[in-house]
Design an enzyme around this catalytic site. Structure first.
Site, PDB file in Angstrom:
ATOM      1  N   TRP A 314       0.670  -1.293   0.048  1.00 10.05           N
ATOM      2  CA  TRP A 314       0.002   0.015   0.101  1.00 10.05           C
ATOM      3  C   TRP A 314       0.921   1.021   0.078  1.00 10.05           C
ATOM      4  O   TRP A 314       0.519   2.406  -0.461  1.00 10.05           O
ATOM      5  CB  TRP A 314      -0.789  -0.192   1.121  1.00 10.05           C
ATOM      6  N   HIS A 315       1.882   1.118   0.810  1.00 13.21           N
ATOM      7  CA  HIS A 315       3.001   2.427   0.875  1.00 13.21           C
ATOM      8  C   HIS A 315       3.511   2.624  -0.423  1.00 13.21           C
ATOM      9  O   HIS A 315       3.948   3.604  -0.675  1.00 13.21           O
ATOM     10  CB  HIS A 315       3.827   2.252   1.981  1.00 13.21           C
ATOM     11  N   GLY A 316       3.771   1.436  -1.330  1.00  9.30           N
ATOM     12  CA  GLY A 316       4.584   2.050  -2.631  1.00  9.30           C
ATOM     13  C   GLY A 316       4.810   0.541  -3.400  1.00  9.30           C
ATOM     14  O   GLY A 316       4.741  -0.503  -2.919  1.00  9.30           O
TER      15      GLY A 316
END
Lengths: 461, 370
Positions: A314-316
């Site tokens: 989700w962060h990258g």
């Protein structure tokens, strides 16, 4: 549009607040909806149209879910959920996937695809949460499309959260009258959040960049990681504070997103303090549906790894984010099944130091551009490079003042000081607090204006 | 039970409304004397600019530029950062002796090899011309012992490495050693990124291989230059002096397509301006042509940046014509210019910060030899 700009604070916000409190109550909902879409369309009309499309799709789906039952209800729910996940993955990861395909010569044509709409990672979670809550029958029976649309698009939380729940938000729409205490609180939070972002976060970003440019040493690697840890915390916490503050100014409350995460005494404790709304979302919409911890230990471990792999992704899109997420998954598993007895025996200070060290190691994966770079930095942190260099010592020395302030502000010391002054100064406390807020605002303005300096114009030679 | 005080909310609200009122009442400021640039004015929206986001960006720049007392806020930020122990702000280091600027080189041509190759190719294409290269180190290169943290780029090493890349036929001038020999004198302004006319006189004497005879006239005693304005830091003031050659011929300065002609290289109206260095030629221009009554039958073409502005007046007695070209603003055919002006000598004069961070010379020369 960003909260930390001159235009937003001194033009957009006063106009927005003035009209909001002048308008009759029955118009406020519609006004907030228009203002939120205007905010999002600012700089890019197409992303606002995309948000409008997604919102319309979900509102219509929820209406249909209310009227369907059995298999057809489930099929509709799954179809829209899959579409949501696909849309999120498409915009977040297509760039990485394309690069991989080009690198392996599986794709010949260099297609120009649109940039990911700003805030999609956040508002998509709101949309998915809304859809799942509806499927579970957890939404109020009587639904208002405008209220739902505002819940998704509410501009204080649209771009970077906090991720709040539909029920929590919509309840507040019943009373939109002016609340002076909340307004006052909102002003304070906005100013504090602004200071955290434009003064502290931006300063630590510069320190991080300067240390990144130096040859790797042990002190430099730790310094760089500390700078990044503080930068990320104050950037995100600052933005969250501003978002909560703006909500308060408009008469809404929002859930907290951070609670002194660097004071955590275990990894589980850390994730109860860091980006709280995100971890609660994953807990409620992924972990619990998978069975949570009420399954066999093998299934529990799998559940944890799935949740944390998804958290990382989700962060990258980079592999380092996936490793970062799985790193925390493994730590939580070890804490639950192996370390817990030892943690109970160790003093709190010891647990805190170990936890902080583990968090710092995790940040190395987060900010590195590749796994090999992360390993190189970790190696330097634990002795593979020189201990220090005069350059690193000099750079850290210049930022010593800011580092001290940053470390203090990352602890409850300021809150404790505020409490003590309130207790002992009585009426002088409010004057002092007002003076401090005013001073902080002036400093923020100085940094905001100073950061708009256009350096290229001075290269006039 | 303690009462809740609403001071912060009231203060915040009042400040926001006041700022809105100020924006509505105050007229736009068109030019910032302190920053020496035009400020953005209210942009006009179009459907296209509204849709693609450019109007939004222009509006934000406008609000930032027109913020009340903008320069004072910049000063406040500088003072806060200095009070917190910072000595390097943006790309400028603040020392007791003055401001030292270091500009990062272009990432795709860190050592200037591409520029060197283009200059060598130019030499090859114009073998009949006498080429000279005069690179000027910046204050940060000569006074590196004043830095609190080492510079990213070692100018001394880069200086000599670059000269090694140039063709042997190109005359190179060792200004690094020259300025180092005079480093106890005032070679650079403390508040500006330029070198002083004194430093330029030493370089001109070396270039011309002559002792120069001039009279020094102080033009401005309160000069605060580009670096001071960039940081909004007014602790340093400089003297700007004009060195008037005793054997100056008569001359005419033609500013080309700008349609201006003068009989002096000095724009005295600019001497008390915030950018007082613009007293030389009024600043930078794409093309300047100087015709002199000098008996020397030499015609010089100069590729330059602004460091050449205070250097060129020393050359007037020694050339019948000097053509001055700034590649950042000049887009015509230089081969035709060389033919038309009957150029006999070429001089490249650049300071290191500009040379290694700007590619316009390389682009102009590459286009000329294609």
């Amino acid at each position: 549009m960003s909260f930390d700009t001159i235009f937003f604070i001194f033009t957009w916000l006063p106009c927005c607040l003035l009209l909001y409190y002048v308008l009759p109550k029955r118009w406020k909902l519609g006004y907030l909806l228009v203002v939120s879409y205007l905010f999002y369309a600012w700089g890019n009309l197409y992303r606002a149209l995309f948000l409008l499309f997604l919102t319309g799709l979900h509102i219509q789906t929820v209406k249909l879910l209310d009227n369907l039952s059995g298999k057809s209800r489930m099929v509709l729910f799954v179809e829209v959920l899959v579409f949501d996940v696909f849309a999120l993955c498409f915009f977040k990861y297509y760039g990485t996937i394309l690069n991989e395909l080009f690198a392996r010569e599986l794709l010949q044509v260099n297609a120009q695809l649109p940039n990911a709409p700003l805030g999609i990672s956040f508002y998509m979670f709101s949309l998915i949460g809304y859809l799942i809550d509806s499927y579970r029958g957890q939404l109020p029976a009587k639904k208002n499309s405008f209220q739902a649309a505002l819940y998704i698009a509410f501009f204080p939380k649209l771009l970077m959260g906090p991720i709040c729940r539909y029920q929590q938000f919509v309840q507040q729409l019943e009373d939109l009258s002016f609340q002076p205490r909340l307004f006052d609180t909102g002003a304070s939070r906005f100013i504090i959040g602004l200071a955290q972002k434009v003064v502290l976060a931006n300063t630590f970003a510069r320190l991080f960049q300067q240390l990144q440019a130096t040859p790797l040493t042990m002190l430099g690697a730790w310094g760089m990681t500390l700078a990044f840890a503080l930068q990320l915390y104050f950037d995100f916490q600052g933005y969250s504070q501003m978002a909560i503050g703006l909500s308060n100014l408009l008469g809404f409350t929002m859930p907290e997103n951070f609670h002194y995460p660097y004071l955590a005494c275990s990894i589980k404790d850390f994730w109860n303090r860091w980006h709280i709304t995100l971890s609660h979302w994953f807990r409620d919409y992924v972990y619990f549906p998978l069975g949570g911890s009420r399954v066999s230990w093998q299934r529990h471990i799998l559940n944890l790894m799935i949740v944390w792999a998804l958290t990382g992704l989700w962060h990258g899109a980079n592999l380092t984010f996936l490793v970062w997420g799985c790193y925390y998954g493994v730590l939580l598993i070890l804490e639950k099944y192996i370390w817990y007895p030892l943690q109970q025996k160790l003093p709190k200070g010891c647990n805190w130091a170990i936890t902080l060290c583990l968090i710092m190691i995790g940040w190395v994966f987060f900010y590195s551009s590749s796994l090999s770079q992360a390993c190189q930095i970790l190696g330097s942190m634990f002795g593979s490079a020189n201990v220090a260099s005069p350059l690193v010592v000099s750079v850290l020395g210049q930022y010593a003042g800011f580092l001290l302030i940053g470390i203090v502000c990352a602890t409850p010391l300021m809150e404790a000081l505020d409490f003590l002054l309130n207790m002992y100064l009585n009426r002088w406390y409010y004057l002092l607090r007002l003076a401090v807020m005013f001073g902080l605002l002036l400093i923020c303005i100085a940094f905001l204006v100073g950061n708009t300096y256009q350096s290229f114009l001075y290269f006039a030679f | 039970m303690k009462h809740h005080h609403y001071g912060t909310g009231i203060l915040f609200c009042c400040l926001l409304m006041l700022s809105l009122l100020v924006q509505l009442i105050m007229p736009d400021v068109l030019f910032s004397k302190e920053e020496n640039r035009r400020l953005a004015t209210l942009p006009q929206p179009t459907l296209r600019s509204a849709a693609d986001g450019s109007y939004a960006k222009q509006l934000e720049v406008y609000h930032a530029d027109q913020f009340l007392n903008r320069y004072r806020w910049m000063k406040l930020q500088t003072r806060i950062l200095l009070a917190m122990g910072q000595t390097k702000l943006q790309d400028i280091t603040i020392t007791k002796e003055g401001l030292l600027q270091e500009v990062a080189p272009l990432s795709n041509d860190v050592n200037g090899r591409q520029s060197a190759d283009s200059i060598n190719a130019f030499q090859e294409a114009h073998a009949d011309l006498q080429l000279s290269f005069l690179m000027v180190p910046n204050a940060i290169g000569i006074y590196k012992e004043r830095l609190h943290t080492p510079a990213v780029m070692d100018q001394e090493q880069l200086f000599y490495q670059f000269y090694e890349l140039l063709d042997d036929r190109i005359q190179t001038l060792d200004t690094f050693q020259l300025l180092t020999d005079h480093k106890e004198e005032e070679l650079f302004y403390r508040s500006d990124h330029h070198w002083t006319t004194l430093a330029a006189s030493y370089a001109a004497s070396m270039y011309l291989q002559q002792k120069l005879d001039y009279q020094v006239v102080v033009s401005n005693t309160h000069f605060q230059g580009t670096l001071a304005h960039q940081l909004a830091y007014d602790q340093f003031e400089d003297h700007l002096s004009l060195f008037l050659m005793q054997n100056d011929p008569d001359y005419v300065v033609d500013y080309g397509s700008e349609g201006k002609k003068t009989t002096t290289v000095y724009d005295m109206e600019k001497q008390m301006d915030s950018d007082a260095y613009a007293v030389y030629f009024g600043g930078n221009h794409p093309l300047i042509h100087i015709s002199t009554t000098s008996q020397e039958d030499k015609r010089l073409l100069v590729f330059k940046d602004s460091y050449a502005n205070c250097f060129l007046p020393f050359l007037l007695p020694y050339y019948s014509e000097i053509t001055i070209l700034d590649p950042r603003y000049y887009y015509e055919d230089i081969n035709q210019l060389i033919l038309d002006s009957q150029i006999s000598d070429v001089l490249f004069l650049y300071n290191m910060n500009t040379f290694f961070s700007d590619h316009s010379l390389y682009e102009l020369l590459s286009a000329s030899v294609e």
